[in-house]
Design a protein around this motif. Structure first.
Motif, PDB file in Angstrom:
ATOM      1  N   SER A 188      -2.439  12.251   9.732  1.00  0.00           N
ATOM      2  CA  SER A 188      -3.021  11.858   8.443  1.00  0.00           C
ATOM      3  C   SER A 188      -2.621  10.424   8.080  1.00  0.00           C
ATOM      4  N   GLY A 189      -1.371  10.008   8.450  1.00  0.00           N
ATOM      5  CA  GLY A 189      -0.972   8.619   8.222  1.00  0.00           C
ATOM      6  C   GLY A 189      -1.789   7.655   9.054  1.00  0.00           C
ATOM      7  N   LYS A 190      -2.104   8.048  10.271  1.00  0.00           N
ATOM      8  CA  LYS A 190      -2.936   7.225  11.146  1.00  0.00           C
ATOM      9  C   LYS A 190      -4.336   7.071  10.567  1.00  0.00           C
ATOM     10  N   ALA A 191      -4.897   8.185  10.093  1.00  0.00           N
ATOM     11  CA  ALA A 191      -6.254   8.146   9.521  1.00  0.00           C
ATOM     12  C   ALA A 191      -6.290   7.330   8.238  1.00  0.00           C
ATOM     13  N   ALA A 192      -5.252   7.472   7.398  1.00  0.00           N
ATOM     14  CA  ALA A 192      -5.203   6.699   6.154  1.00  0.00           C
ATOM     15  C   ALA A 192      -5.105   5.208   6.435  1.00  0.00           C
TER      16      ALA A 192
ATOM     17  N   ILE B 131       0.841  -1.184   0.000  1.00  0.00           N
ATOM     18  CA  ILE B 131       0.000   0.000   0.000  1.00  0.00           C
ATOM     19  C   ILE B 131       0.875   1.232   0.000  1.00  0.00           C
ATOM     20  N   GLY B 132       0.365   2.328  -0.535  1.00  0.00           N
ATOM     21  CA  GLY B 132       1.116   3.579  -0.540  1.00  0.00           C
ATOM     22  C   GLY B 132       0.338   4.670   0.164  1.00  0.00           C
ATOM     23  N   LEU B 133       1.006   5.420   1.021  1.00  0.00           N
ATOM     24  CA  LEU B 133       0.424   6.606   1.654  1.00  0.00           C
ATOM     25  C   LEU B 133       1.135   7.817   1.076  1.00  0.00           C
ATOM     26  N   ARG B 134       0.381   8.795   0.561  1.00  0.00           N
ATOM     27  CA  ARG B 134       1.014   9.932  -0.102  1.00  0.00           C
ATOM     28  C   ARG B 134       0.279  11.217   0.224  1.00  0.00           C
ATOM     29  N   ASP B 135       0.940  12.358  -0.072  1.00  0.00           N
ATOM     30  CA  ASP B 135       0.339  13.683   0.058  1.00  0.00           C
ATOM     31  C   ASP B 135      -0.045  14.132  -1.347  1.00  0.00           C
ATOM     32  N   GLN B 136      -1.366  14.287  -1.586  1.00  0.00           N
ATOM     33  CA  GLN B 136      -1.832  14.552  -2.950  1.00  0.00           C
ATOM     34  C   GLN B 136      -1.506  15.957  -3.440  1.00  0.00           C
TER      35      GLN B 136
ATOM     36  N   VAL C 141      -3.735   5.629  -0.700  1.00  0.00           N
ATOM     37  CA  VAL C 141      -4.583   6.614  -0.026  1.00  0.00           C
ATOM     38  C   VAL C 141      -3.770   7.890   0.195  1.00  0.00           C
ATOM     39  N   THR C 142      -4.484   8.999   0.327  1.00  0.00           N
ATOM     40  CA  THR C 142      -3.805  10.290   0.436  1.00  0.00           C
ATOM     41  C   THR C 142      -3.659  10.719   1.886  1.00  0.00           C
ATOM     42  N   GLY C 143      -2.640  11.518   2.122  1.00  0.00           N
ATOM     43  CA  GLY C 143      -2.400  12.101   3.437  1.00  0.00           C
ATOM     44  C   GLY C 143      -1.843  13.503   3.286  1.00  0.00           C
ATOM     45  N   THR C 144      -1.302  14.055   4.363  1.00  0.00           N
ATOM     46  CA  THR C 144      -0.789  15.428   4.321  1.00  0.00           C
ATOM     47  C   THR C 144       0.623  15.529   4.881  1.00  0.00           C
ATOM     48  N   PHE C 145       1.384  14.411   4.828  1.00  0.00           N
ATOM     49  CA  PHE C 145       2.754  14.382   5.354  1.00  0.00           C
ATOM     50  C   PHE C 145       2.785  14.534   6.870  1.00  0.00           C
TER      51      PHE C 145
ATOM     52  N   PRO D   1      -6.793  -6.896   1.526  1.00  0.00           N
ATOM     53  CA  PRO D   1      -5.579  -7.571   2.032  1.00  0.00           C
ATOM     54  C   PRO D   1      -4.317  -6.927   1.499  1.00  0.00           C
ATOM     55  N   PHE D   2      -3.311  -6.762   2.344  1.00  0.00           N
ATOM     56  CA  PHE D   2      -2.005  -6.258   1.931  1.00  0.00           C
ATOM     57  C   PHE D   2      -0.972  -6.737   2.942  1.00  0.00           C
ATOM     58  N   ASP D   3       0.311  -6.689   2.524  1.00  0.00           N
ATOM     59  CA  ASP D   3       1.397  -7.239   3.335  1.00  0.00           C
ATOM     60  C   ASP D   3       2.270  -6.158   3.975  1.00  0.00           C
ATOM     61  N   GLY D   4       2.311  -4.998   3.353  1.00  0.00           N
ATOM     62  CA  GLY D   4       3.212  -3.977   3.874  1.00  0.00           C
ATOM     63  C   GLY D   4       2.757  -2.586   3.501  1.00  0.00           C
ATOM     64  N   VAL D   5       3.408  -1.579   4.106  1.00  0.00           N
ATOM     65  CA  VAL D   5       3.058  -0.174   3.900  1.00  0.00           C
ATOM     66  C   VAL D   5       4.305   0.585   3.476  1.00  0.00           C
ATOM     67  N   VAL D   6       4.180   1.329   2.380  1.00  0.00           N
ATOM     68  CA  VAL D   6       5.239   2.238   1.940  1.00  0.00           C
ATOM     69  C   VAL D   6       4.677   3.663   2.061  1.00  0.00           C
ATOM     70  N   ALA D   7       5.206   4.437   3.001  1.00  0.00           N
ATOM     71  CA  ALA D   7       4.707   5.788   3.249  1.00  0.00           C
ATOM     72  C   ALA D   7       5.615   6.815   2.580  1.00  0.00           C
TER      73      ALA D   7
END
Length: 852
Positions: free
Chosen positions: A46-50, A4-9, A38-42, A60-66
Motif C-alpha cells: 500500500s505504501g508503494k501504491a500511495a 507528504i504523509g502516508l497513513r492508514d485511514q 494519501v491513505t494506505g493499509t500499514f 512537488p515535495f521534498d520528503g516522505v513521512v510514513a
C-alpha cells in the motif's frame, strides 16, 4: 520544503501519528497540504501504491513521512523504480523501527518505541496494584529517533568533509592527535552510538580506551574492545551498523595522522564487524529456515485434524517440534467470556491433566501446572479467527524460538476448523435424525391413512344420518311451529350435527394425509382457489370462533396458474386461515395475499427455497405468535400449542398444509414473533397459462326428479330417502348394485326409457362390482343416464375416472345442502329440460359449516 504523509485511514494509531505530523509542520512553520496526504493499509504494497499516486500527480515535495516502516519501505521501492534516489532526491522517514528498517537500502530513519521500557513499566504497574499502591491511568514513555541514511541526517552525524578544519602543517603522531581531541571524539562517538547501544557514552569510552592501548603497548586492544561490544548484543544488526559508523568517524577524525599501522587497526576492526554481521545474519537465516520447517511440519499435522482428539494429538506432537514444550490452550466456555475450559495442557513436552473442567478467565491457565518456585516468562495470545474470539493461548517463552504468532494463527485456524466440522457433523446428524423422524412420521401417516381408509366407509356411513338429518329435523320443527318450546331440542340437534361434522373432518384429514402422491391435478388459477376459500360461505366458521376478526383478501392482478389439485389446495389454505383466526385474540386482522414471485437465488427461510418462478399465497395474522422452540414441530401431526376448546381442529391442519405443498413440489416459509403475529407463505411452481374457457352453459332451476339410491347400508338408504323426499324428489332405493341393474335391465327389455332421472350410487358396495362398474353396465343400455357417485373412501384412481367421465362426486357423509347442490349439478344441462320444474324447498339457516 513541502512534505507528504502516508497513513492508514482505518487505524486509530495512524490517525494519532497524522496529528503528530500536523504538529511538527506547525512547529517548523510549514503549511499543511491535504493533497500531500494519501491513505494506505500499514502494508508494504500500500505504501508503494500511495507513492506511485503521488509521483503520478506531479505535486512537488521534498520528503516522505510514513505512518509505519512497512509503508516507508514500499515508498522507497517505488522511488527507486522511478529512477530517483533516497535520500539524494527524496528523504523518507518511517515509524516502529522494525528489523527490516535497519536492513533496508538505505537503512531507514524511523522512530523506535521503547518496548523494553514498556514491559518494565507494565510489570511495575501490576506489582504496584497487587501491593495496593495507587497507579496512574496513563503512563507516557518517550520514543527514540533512530537516525539512518534514508533522511540524509546520517551525513551530518559523520561530519561534512568540506567543513572540517584544515589539516595541520605540523604532523603529529596518532597518539598525540588522540590525546589532543579525546573530548571532541568522545562526544562525536556518543552521538553516533546512541541508536545501537544502551549506554553510548560508555561504548565511546571503551572504543577510545582500546584505541589508546592499541597505540601504546597492547596489540589488538582496539579489536578486542569492538569484539566485546559486539558480544554484548550478538545478532543485533543495528549495533553492527553503528559500530561501523563509529570506526569510520574515528578514521576520518584521525586522518591527519594516517599511517600504515593505524590503517591496519581500522581494517581489522571493520573486517571483524563485517564478518560478525555476516555470520550473525547467516545464523539468523538458518534459524528462521529451521523454525519455518518446524512450523510447517506442525502446521501440516494440525491442518489435517477435524475433531478434538485428533487436534489434541497433533498439537502434542507438533508443538515440541516447533520448539514449544510448555503451552496452555483454552477455549471460551461462555459468551460473557468469564470462564475458560482447558483444551490442551502441555508441560515439558508431555500432556498433563488440567484437573478442572473450567477456570476463571483472569487466571489464563489452570493453576498448579507450573512450579511456583521458578520464574517463568509467558507469552499470552488471544485465539481469534476473523471476528470470532475462540480462546486463549499461553506459551512458555524459550530464547531463540521464532514464530509464536504463526503458532497462534495455526491453532486458531485449527480450532475454527474443528468447530466448523463439529457444527457440520451436528447439522448432518440433526438432518439425518430429521430425515429419519420424517420417514417415521410418513410411515405413521401412511399407517393412519390405511387405517382410516379401512374404516372410513363404515364410519362415514354411520355418520351419514348425524350429518344429513339434522337439517331435515330442524325444518320439520319449524313447520310444527313450536317456537321457544323446542329451543333446547334445536340446540341439541345442532350440537349433534356439529360434532358429526368434526368427526367427519378428522376422517377426511386422515384420508388426505394417506393419499399423498395419488391426487389428480390440473391447471388452476391460485387466485380463484383463494377467493373460494375466503368467500362469505367458507368463512362462516369465524362466527363460532371469533366474530371480531376481519379477513382481508389481496389478490394478485395477474393470473397465478399452478398445476394442482383444487380440493387439496382449498384444504391447505382453509386450514391456514382457520389457524390464523384461532390464533387471534379479540379484535384483529387476518390478511390473505397472493403474488407472483421470482426467486433468483436459493433463499433460506423455514426451509431452503430453490430458485424459480412461484405463485405465492401468504396468510398473515396478528395473533400470539409461535415460540421458537415450537416452530420446528408445527407441521407434525397432532402437535399443537393452541388452547383446546370446542372449536379446536383435528391437530392435522398444518401437517396437511405441509403435505399438500410438498405434493405440489412447493415450499413453505414461516416467520413468527411471539406477541406480534405469524406469517405462513406457500410457494407453488408457476404453470402454463390457462386455456380460454367456454362460456358457462344453462343451469336448470330446482326440479322434481325421479331418483334411485343404491347403497348396501340400510341407515344410508333411509337417510337418503328422508333427505331427498324433503327436497321434493320421488325416491326409490336398492340395497345392492345387482338389484339396481336388474330394475333398469327390465325397463330396457320392455324398450322403455330409464325410469330414473338420476342415480345416487355408493361406490363401495361390498360385492363383486363397485358403483362405477354398476353405472357402466347400466349406461350400456341407457347411455344418457345421469348419476352421482357417493363415497366416504374410494381408491383415488376410481375417483379420477369418475370425474373424467363428467360424473358428480359426492363425499360421504354429506349434508342436506351438499346433496342438494350435487343433484343440481348433475341435472344442470339442456338434457334435463324435460324434468318437472318446481320451486325448491328453502333450507333452514345453519350455524355449522357444510361438509362438501
Amino acid at each position: 520544503g513541502s512534505g507528504i504523509g502516508l497513513r492508514d485511514q482505518y487505524n486509530a494509531e495512524a490517525e494519532s501519528r497524522l496529528r503528530a505530523y500536523h504538529r511538527a509542520l506547525e512547529r517548523h512553520g510549514l503549511p499543511f497540504d491535504p493533497a500531500l496526504v494519501v491513505t494506505g493499509t500499514f502494508m508494504h504494497q500500500s505504501g508503494k501504491a500511495a507513492m506511485q499516486r503521488l509521483l503520478d500527480a506531479g505535486v512537488p515535495f521534498d520528503g516522505v513521512v510514513a505512518a509505519n516502516d512497512a509503508m516507508a519501505l514500499g515508498a522507497i521501492e517505488m522511488i527507486r523504480a522511478r529512477g530517483l534516489r533516497t535520500p539524494r532526491d527524496l528523504r523518507v522517514v518511517g515509524f516502529d523501527d522494525l528489523l527490516l528498517a535497519r536492513l533496508g537500502n538505505p537503512p531507514l530513519t524511523t522512530v523506535a518505541q521503547p518496548f523494553h521500557a514498556i514491559a518494565d513499566r507494565a510489570l511495575e504497574l501490576v506489582l504496584d496494584q497487587l501491593e495496593g499502591k495507587p497507579v496512574p491511568e496513563v503512563s507516557v514513555l518517550p520514543t527514540e529517533l533512530k537516525i539512518r541514511r534514508s533522511c540524509g541526517c546520517e551525513v551530518a552525524i559523520l561530519g561534512d568533509r568540506a567543513s572540517r578544519r584544515p589539516v595541520s602543517t605540523s604532523r603529529r603522531t596518532p597518539l598525540e592527535l588522540l590525546d589532543a581531541r579525546t573530548n571532541e571524539l568522545h562526544a562525536a562517538l556518543t552521538l553516533v552510538l546512541r541508536s545501537g547501544t544502551t549506554d553510548p557514552a560508555n561504548a565511546a569510552t571503551r572504543l577510545l580506551t582500546g584505541l589508546r592501548e592499541e597505540l601504546t603497548s597492547e596489540p589488538e586492544a582496539f579489536t578486542r574492545a569492538v569484539e566485546e561490544l559486539i558480544a554484548e548484543s550478538p545478532g543485533e544488526s543495528e549495533r553492527y551498523r553503528v559500530l561501523q559508523l563509529a570506526i569510520t568517524r574515528l578514521r576520518e577524525e584521525l586522518s591527519e595522522a594516517r599511517c600504515p599501522e593505524l590503517e591496519d587497526v581500522w581494517y581489522g576492526a571493520l573486517s571483524l564487524i563485517s564478518f560478525s554481521n555476516t555470520a550473525a545474519q547467516t545464523q539468523h537465516r538458518l534459524a528462521v529456515d529451521e523454525n519455518y520447517l518446524c512450523l510447517l511440519t506442525s502446521g501440516e499435522q494440525v491442518a489435517v485434524a477435524f475433531d478434538v482428539p485428533s487436534l489434541r494429538t497433533a498439537l502434542v506432537k507438533g508443538l515440541p517440534i516447533a520448539g514449544v514444550r510448555t503451552a496452555f490452550l483454552s477455549r471460551w466456555r461462555n459468551e460473557p467470556h468469564t470462564e475458560l475450559e482447558p483444551f490442551l495442557c502441555l508441560v515439558d513436552g508431555a500432556q498433563v491433566d488440567p484437573g478442572v473442567e473450567a477456570f476463571p478467565a483472569d487466571r489464563l491457565f489452570p493453576s498448579g501446572l507450573l512450579p511456583s518456585r521458578l520464574r517463568h516468562t509467558l507469552l499470552v495470545f488471544p485465539l481469534t479467527f476473523e471476528t470470532r474470539n475462540l480462546g486463549v493461548a499461553v506459551f512458555l517463552y524459550s530464547p531463540g524460538i521464532q514464530g509464536y504468532h504463526v503458532l497462534r494463527d495455526q491453532v486458531s485456524k485449527a480450532l475454527m476448523t474443528v468447530g466448523l466440522h463439529q457444527e457440520l457433523m451436528q447439522r448432518t446428524m440433526l438432518h439425518e435424525r430429521s430425515v429419519q423422524e420424517r420417514l417415521a412420521t410418513a410411515r405413521r401417516l401412511q399407517s393412519l391413512g390405511v387405517l382410516a381408509g379401512g374404516v372410513a366407509h363404515d364410519l362415514n356411513n354411520a355418520l351419514g344420518p348425524l350429518v344429513a338429518l339434522p337439517d331435515v329435523i330442524l325444518s320439520e320443527l319449524d313447520e310444527l311451529g313450536l317456537g321457544d318450546e323446542a329451543a333446547d331440542i334445536r340446540a341439541d340437534i345442532e350440537s349433534i350435527k356439529s360434532a358429526a361434522l368434526r368427526a367427519t373432518q378428522t376422517i377426511k384429514d386422515l384420508l388426505t394425509l394417506g393419499r399423498q402422491g395419488k391426487t389428480s391435478k390440473g391447471s388452476l388459477d391460485l387466485n380463484e382457489i383463494v377467493a373460494s376459500c375466503t368467500s362469505a360461505e367458507a368463512l362462516r366458521f369465524i362466527g363460532e370462533i371469533n366474530p371480531a376478526v376481519r379477513v382481508n383478501v389481496d389478490l394478485s392482478t395477474e393470473p397465478l396458474v399452478v398445476h394442482a389439485s383444487g380440493a387439496h389446495l382449498e384444504r391447505a389454505i382453509t386450514n391456514l386461515v382457520r389457524n390464523a383466526v384461532e390464533a387471534t385474540r379479540g379484535e384483529g386482522e387476518v390478511v390473505v395475499r397472493t403474488a407472483s414471485v421470482h426467486v433468483t437465488r436459493a433463499a433460506s427461510g423455514y426451509e431452503m427455497i430453490e430458485p424459480g418462478h412461484y405463485a405465492v399465497v401468504s396468510v398473515i395474522d396478528e395473533g400470539d405468535g409461535i415460540a421458537e422452540a415450537a416452530l420446528g414441530r408445527i407441521f407434525e401431526p397432532f402437535f399443537s400449542s393452541k388452547r383446546v376448546n370446542q372449536n379446536s381442529g383435528t391437530g392435522l391442519g398444518l401437517a396437511i398444509v405441509h403435505g399438500v405443498v410438498k405434493e405440489h413440489a412447493g415450499f413453505v416459509d414461516v416467520t413468527s414473533t411471539p406477541g406480534v403475529g405469524t406469517t405462513f407463505t406457500l410457494y407453488f411452481p408457476i404453470g402454463p397459462a390457462l386455456p380460454r374457457s367456454e362460456a358457462p352453459g344453462h343451469v336448470a332451476g330446482q326440479c322434481r326428479a325421479r331418483v334411485l339410491v343404491v347403497d348396501d347400508d340400510p341407515a344410508q338408504l333411509r337417510t337418503a330417502r328422508r333427505v331427498l323426499t324433503y327436497l321434493g324428489h320421488h325416491v326409490e332405493t336398492a340395497d345392492s348394485g345387482k338389484k339396481a341393474i336388474a330394475i333398469l335391465l327390465e325397463a330396457a327389455r320392455r324398450d322403455e326409457p330409464s325410469p330414473y332421472d338420476l342415480l345416487v350410487l355408493d361406490v363401495i358396495l361390498n360385492e363383486e362390482h363397485d358403483g362405477l362398474d354398476v353405472l357402466a353396465q347400466i349406461q350400456r343400455h341407457f347411455p344418457e343416464q345421469r348419476a352421482i357417485l357417493a363415497s366416504g373412501h374410494a381408491p383415488s384412481e376410481r375417483a379420477e375416472q369418475a370425474v373424467a367421465r363428467g360424473l358428480t362426486w359426492l363425499v360421504k357423509p354429506y349434508t342436506t345442502e351438499a346433496l342438494a347442490r350435487a343433484i343440481e349439478q348433475a341435472l344442470s344441462s339442456a338434457g334435463a329440460s324435460h324434468l318437472s320444474l318446481r320451486p325448491h324447498t328453502v333450507l333452514p339457516p345453519s350455524r355449522s359449516s357444510a361438509a362438501v
